[in-house]
Write a protein that holds these residues in place. Structure first.
Motif, PDB file in Angstrom:
ATOM      1  N   HIS A 118       5.668  17.570   1.631  1.00 43.08           N
ATOM      2  CA  HIS A 118       4.804  16.800   0.735  1.00 43.08           C
ATOM      3  C   HIS A 118       3.479  17.540   0.488  1.00 43.08           C
ATOM      4  O   HIS A 118       2.838  17.344  -0.546  1.00 43.08           O
ATOM      5  N   SER A 139       2.410   7.887   2.293  1.00 44.39           N
ATOM      6  CA  SER A 139       3.717   7.566   1.708  1.00 44.39           C
ATOM      7  C   SER A 139       4.169   6.196   2.194  1.00 44.39           C
ATOM      8  O   SER A 139       3.388   5.437   2.760  1.00 44.39           O
ATOM      9  N   GLY A 140       5.446   5.899   1.970  1.00 46.83           N
ATOM     10  CA  GLY A 140       5.971   4.616   2.402  1.00 46.83           C
ATOM     11  C   GLY A 140       6.116   4.527   3.912  1.00 46.83           C
ATOM     12  O   GLY A 140       6.102   3.441   4.484  1.00 46.83           O
ATOM     13  N   GLU A 168       3.623   1.145   2.526  1.00 46.82           N
ATOM     14  CA  GLU A 168       4.227  -0.069   3.071  1.00 46.82           C
ATOM     15  C   GLU A 168       3.350  -1.274   2.735  1.00 46.82           C
ATOM     16  O   GLU A 168       3.856  -2.353   2.381  1.00 46.82           O
ATOM     17  N   PHE A 170       1.336  -1.567   0.150  1.00 43.53           N
ATOM     18  CA  PHE A 170       1.541  -1.839  -1.285  1.00 43.53           C
ATOM     19  C   PHE A 170       2.847  -2.616  -1.483  1.00 43.53           C
ATOM     20  O   PHE A 170       2.901  -3.591  -2.240  1.00 43.53           O
ATOM     21  N   ASP A 171       3.909  -2.168  -0.797  1.00 43.39           N
ATOM     22  CA  ASP A 171       5.212  -2.810  -0.966  1.00 43.39           C
ATOM     23  C   ASP A 171       5.185  -4.262  -0.476  1.00 43.39           C
ATOM     24  O   ASP A 171       5.773  -5.154  -1.096  1.00 43.39           O
ATOM     25  N   GLY A 183       6.482  -1.536  -4.509  1.00 39.32           N
ATOM     26  CA  GLY A 183       5.285  -2.219  -4.977  1.00 39.32           C
ATOM     27  C   GLY A 183       4.188  -1.338  -5.531  1.00 39.32           C
ATOM     28  O   GLY A 183       3.391  -1.783  -6.371  1.00 39.32           O
ATOM     29  N   GLY A 184       4.119  -0.088  -5.054  1.00 42.56           N
ATOM     30  CA  GLY A 184       3.011   0.780  -5.447  1.00 42.56           C
ATOM     31  C   GLY A 184       2.816   0.924  -6.946  1.00 42.56           C
ATOM     32  O   GLY A 184       1.737   0.626  -7.474  1.00 42.56           O
ATOM     33  N   PRO A 185       3.852   1.357  -7.665  1.00 42.40           N
ATOM     34  CA  PRO A 185       3.670   1.591  -9.100  1.00 42.40           C
ATOM     35  C   PRO A 185       3.271   0.327  -9.871  1.00 42.40           C
ATOM     36  O   PRO A 185       2.425   0.390 -10.766  1.00 42.40           O
ATOM     37  N   ASP A 188      -0.349  -0.651  -9.060  1.00 41.94           N
ATOM     38  CA  ASP A 188      -1.185   0.344  -9.744  1.00 41.94           C
ATOM     39  C   ASP A 188      -1.397  -0.073 -11.204  1.00 41.94           C
ATOM     40  O   ASP A 188      -2.528  -0.079 -11.724  1.00 41.94           O
ATOM     41  N   VAL A 277       2.071   7.580  -2.368  1.00 46.34           N
ATOM     42  CA  VAL A 277       0.860   6.834  -2.720  1.00 46.34           C
ATOM     43  C   VAL A 277      -0.147   7.731  -3.458  1.00 46.34           C
ATOM     44  O   VAL A 277      -1.028   7.234  -4.174  1.00 46.34           O
ATOM     45  N   ALA A 279       0.426   9.197  -5.956  1.00 43.84           N
ATOM     46  CA  ALA A 279       0.659   8.964  -7.385  1.00 43.84           C
ATOM     47  C   ALA A 279      -0.277   7.878  -7.912  1.00 43.84           C
ATOM     48  O   ALA A 279      -0.407   7.692  -9.122  1.00 43.84           O
TER      49      ALA A 279
HETATM   50  O1  KG4 Z   1       6.679   9.675  -0.486  1.00 46.54           O
HETATM   51  P1  KG4 Z   1       7.516   8.532  -0.946  1.00 46.54           P
HETATM   52  O2  KG4 Z   1       8.212   8.667  -2.278  1.00 46.54           O
HETATM   53  O3  KG4 Z   1       8.618   8.177   0.111  1.00 46.54           O
HETATM   54  C1  KG4 Z   1       8.338   8.219   1.482  1.00 46.54           C
HETATM   55  O4  KG4 Z   1       8.394   9.331   2.058  1.00 46.54           O
HETATM   56  O5  KG4 Z   1       7.985   7.127   2.001  1.00 46.54           O
HETATM   57  O6  KG4 Z   1       6.563   7.242  -0.967  1.00 46.54           O
HETATM   58  C2  KG4 Z   1       7.040   5.989  -1.361  1.00 46.54           C
HETATM   59  C3  KG4 Z   1       5.888   4.995  -1.313  1.00 46.54           C
HETATM   60  C4  KG4 Z   1       6.295   3.562  -1.602  1.00 46.54           C
HETATM   61  O7  KG4 Z   1       5.732   2.723  -0.605  1.00 46.54           O
HETATM   62  C5  KG4 Z   1       5.657   3.263  -2.962  1.00 46.54           C
HETATM   63  O8  KG4 Z   1       5.295   1.909  -3.140  1.00 46.54           O
HETATM   64  C6  KG4 Z   1       4.448   4.163  -2.938  1.00 46.54           C
HETATM   65  O9  KG4 Z   1       4.897   5.347  -2.288  1.00 46.54           O
HETATM   66  N1  KG4 Z   1       3.971   4.486  -4.280  1.00 46.54           N
HETATM   67  C7  KG4 Z   1       2.761   4.121  -4.752  1.00 46.54           C
HETATM   68  C8  KG4 Z   1       2.695   4.539  -6.099  1.00 46.54           C
HETATM   69  N2  KG4 Z   1       3.868   5.166  -6.409  1.00 46.54           N
HETATM   70  C9  KG4 Z   1       4.641   5.126  -5.275  1.00 46.54           C
HETATM   71  N3  KG4 Z   1       1.741   3.471  -4.152  1.00 46.54           N
HETATM   72  C10 KG4 Z   1       0.638   3.217  -4.882  1.00 46.54           C
HETATM   73  N4  KG4 Z   1       0.510   3.570  -6.190  1.00 46.54           N
HETATM   74  C11 KG4 Z   1       1.496   4.224  -6.835  1.00 46.54           C
HETATM   75  N5  KG4 Z   1       1.352   4.570  -8.112  1.00 46.54           N
END
Ligand code: KG4
Ligand code: ZN
Length: 374
Positions: A118, A139-140, A168, A170-171, A183-185, A188, A277, A279
């Motif tokens: 990452h 991340s998640g 997590e 955010f989700d 939940g993140g996207p 956002d 996150v 993103a």
């Molecule tokens: O890195 P990733 O794709 O997978 C893991 O390695 O966990 O991260 C996924 C996480 C999820 O919790 C998702 O809700 C969050 O990243 N995420 C965001 C956004 N896009 C994805 N959180 C906040 N804002 C965003 N735009």
């Protein structure tokens, strides 16, 4: 450049089947098949469903990546794969596929760390990583501050979450607000219509006596959930945009504050933000402003490279090849809890390489802080 390593990377640690191809720091292909829709109705990733989806998507996604890059499998200099951390069964599909392709093609196999990937992915966007780089990995499954003097061999954790990961949180809040998964996207997006100062939610672990680089989001999550419950109990409408914006602001405020502080304390001039996150549009904007105020250079990959993908694995694999790190053994196994301090899983029997590897590693540790960060 044609003499740079051509590497294919496979990522299957969670619900994305990612296959990327890079030449050195140049992205040639980034094919991703996601099983997220299959998990949505469960409100989270179901490991067994993810493993099956990886199995079905693997070969077509590899073929799509090769076609997109316009290269033949026989031209590759190596195959990299996420060895961990992640869901055990999901990782196993990627590791097995990588072994089969590497063995059949007679190419070296590199089992690499998802978290270091990452970070390394930013080389595809902004060129070689400065050494050292401070990385905020969100991340998640993870939220960490990592000091990386050498992304292929030396990654040092400064702090991490003591409960929930940022993604997590955010989700979970999206779930309470019935906004779906992930939940993140969606938070956002909705937060853009809301007032980030509408509700003063708590900033975890920011007191003077709290661990400077650790994070905690479970108190925030509870506070937001209680606030929503109270509104519902009173028969009032929940202002979804304001709640989303205020919650997001609390997360992003703490993440950026601690990351900038870590850079200042350690004398590091470059902050990298990676993981899903990263993103987040508000995180990107606030980090930009705070880094500028602090005289730091910020590096954040474009959103598609922040969420899980195969290009990030290929990027780290190519760096392993370029730096002569030893390949992994054929009995490489998936390690669901691979420590962040292991950027890759070298062959334990590769004596000559292992020697030069540990030598340079020791050498870095011997350098005084002053020399290292000068
Ligand atoms: O890195 P990733 O794709 O997978 C893991 O390695 O966990 O991260 C996924 C996480 C999820 O919790 C998702 O809700 C969050 O990243 N995420 C965001 C956004 N896009 C994805 N959180 C906040 N804002 C965003 N735009
Ligand atoms: Zn990830």
């Amino acid at each position: 450049m044609a003499d740079e390593p051509l590497v294919l990377g496979i990522e299957t640690s969670c619900d994305e089947t990612g296959v990327g191809i890079v030449r050195g720091h140049t992205l040639l292909a980034d094919a991703v098949a996601s099983s997220v829709d299959e998990h949505a109705r469960f409100g989270g990733v179901v490991p067994e469903v993810a493993s099956r989806a990886h199995l079905e998507a693997m070969v077509p996604t590899i073929q799509r990546a090769l076609k997109e890059a316009g290269v033949a499998a026989s031209d590759l200099d190596g195959i990299a794969v996420t060895a961990g951390p992640g869901l055990a069964g999901a990782l196993l599909v990627g590791v097995s596929a990588a072994k089969a392709y590497a063995y059949a093609l007679g190419k070296p196999l590199y089992g690499v760390n998802h978290l270091a990937s990452h970070i390394c992915v930013d080389q595809l966007e902004h060129g070689p990583l400065p050494e050292p780089t401070m990385a905020l990995l969100v991340s998640g499954g993870h939220s960490s501050l990592l000091l990386a003097p050498d992304i292929t061999a030396d990654v040092r954790p400064l702090g991490s979450t003591i409960d929930d990961a940022a993604g997590e949180a955010f989700d979970k809040i999206a779930r309470v607000l019935n906004l779906g998964f992930p939940g993140g996207p969606v938070i956002d997006r909705i937060a853009r219509e809301g007032d980030p100062a509408a509700i003063a939610f708590p900033r975890g672990l920011t007191g003077p006596r709290d661990a400077a680089y650790d994070f905690s989001f479970s108190g925030l999550k509870t506070a937001v959930a209680r606030w929503i419950e109270a509104k519902r109990a009173a028969g009032e409408e929940v202002p979804i945009a304001d709640v989303s914006a205020s919650f997001q602001e609390a997360v992003v405020d703490v993440l950026t504050r601690k990351a900038v502080r870590a850079c200042k304390d350690e004398g590091v001039e470059h902050l990298m933000i990676g993981g899903g996150v990263a993103a987040n549009s508000r995180l990107r904007a606030m980090a930009e402003r705070r880094c500028e105020d602090a005289g730091l250079t910020l590096r954040v990959p474009r959103p598609k490279l922040c969420t899980d993908n195969g290009a990030m694995v290929a990027a780290l694999g190519a760096e392993m090849v370029a730096r002569g790190r030893s390949a992994s053994a054929w009995d490489l196994s998936a390690d669901s809890s691979l420590p962040v301090t292991d950027p890759h899983v070298p062959d334990p029997d590769a004596h000559s390489h292992a020697h030069s590897h540990s030598h340079s590693h020791d050498h870095v540790h011997e350098l005084s802080r002053k020399n290292l960060y000068a």
